[in-house]
Scaffold this motif. Structure first.
Motif, PDB file in Angstrom:
ATOM      1  N   TYR A  24       0.921  -1.208   0.000  1.00  4.94           N
ATOM      2  CA  TYR A  24       0.227   0.006  -0.022  1.00  4.94           C
ATOM      3  C   TYR A  24       0.839   1.363  -0.009  1.00  4.94           C
ATOM      4  O   TYR A  24       0.591   2.137  -0.617  1.00  4.94           O
ATOM      5  N   GLN A  27       2.280   1.929  -3.342  1.00  5.04           N
ATOM      6  CA  GLN A  27       1.422   2.584  -4.368  1.00  5.04           C
ATOM      7  C   GLN A  27       1.183   3.892  -3.993  1.00  5.04           C
ATOM      8  O   GLN A  27       1.104   4.581  -5.025  1.00  5.04           O
ATOM      9  N   GLU A  28       1.306   4.144  -2.790  1.00  3.66           N
ATOM     10  CA  GLU A  28       0.974   5.701  -2.553  1.00  3.66           C
ATOM     11  C   GLU A  28       2.233   6.460  -3.045  1.00  3.66           C
ATOM     12  O   GLU A  28       2.252   7.793  -3.340  1.00  3.66           O
TER      13      GLU A  28
END
Length: 100
Positions: A24, A27-28
Motif C-alpha cells: 500500500y 502504491q502511495e
C-alpha cells in the motif's frame, strides 16, 4: 499443540500485515511521484506505528511459540522462526521492491 498453532497463525497474520502495508505504501509513493514529480524516494520512511504493531505481533508469536515448546517442539520452532522473521522484516523498507 494449541500454542504452537497460535504462534504460526499469529506470525502469518503479522507477515501478511507487513507485506500489505508495504504494498500500500509503495502504491502511495508511486502516486505521489506521478502527481508531484517527486524524485527522492529514499527520504520516505514507513510510519513507526506499523513497525511497532508488527514488533508486538512478532513478540506475541514468540511468546506462544515458547509456551508451546514443551509439548510440540517442531511446530513451536516453526512458529518461533516465523515470528523472528516477522520481527526482522518489520525494520526493512520492503516497499522499494513493490514499486512498478
Amino acid at each position: 499443540m494449541k500454542h504452537s498453532i497460535y504462534s504460526i497463525i499469529v506470525s502469518f497474520i503479522g507477515i501478511s500485515f507487513i507485506l500489505y502495508m508495504n504494498y500500500y505504501f509503495a502504491q502511495e509513493v508511486s502516486l505521489l511521484q506521478t502527481n508531484q514529480q517527486f524524485n527522492e524516494p529514499q527520504l520516505i520512511i514507513t510510519p513507526k506505528v506499523h513497525k511497532m504493531a508488527a514488533l508486538i505481533i512478532g513478540l506475541i508469536g514468540v511468546f506462544f511459540g515458547i509456551k508451546g515448546f514443551k509439548s510440540f517442539k517442531k511446530l513451536s520452532l516453526i512458529g518461533i522462526v516465523l515470528s523472528l522473521l516477522l520481527i526482522a522484516i518489520s525494520f526493512f523498507p520492503l516497499w522499494h521492491y513493490f514499486r512498478p
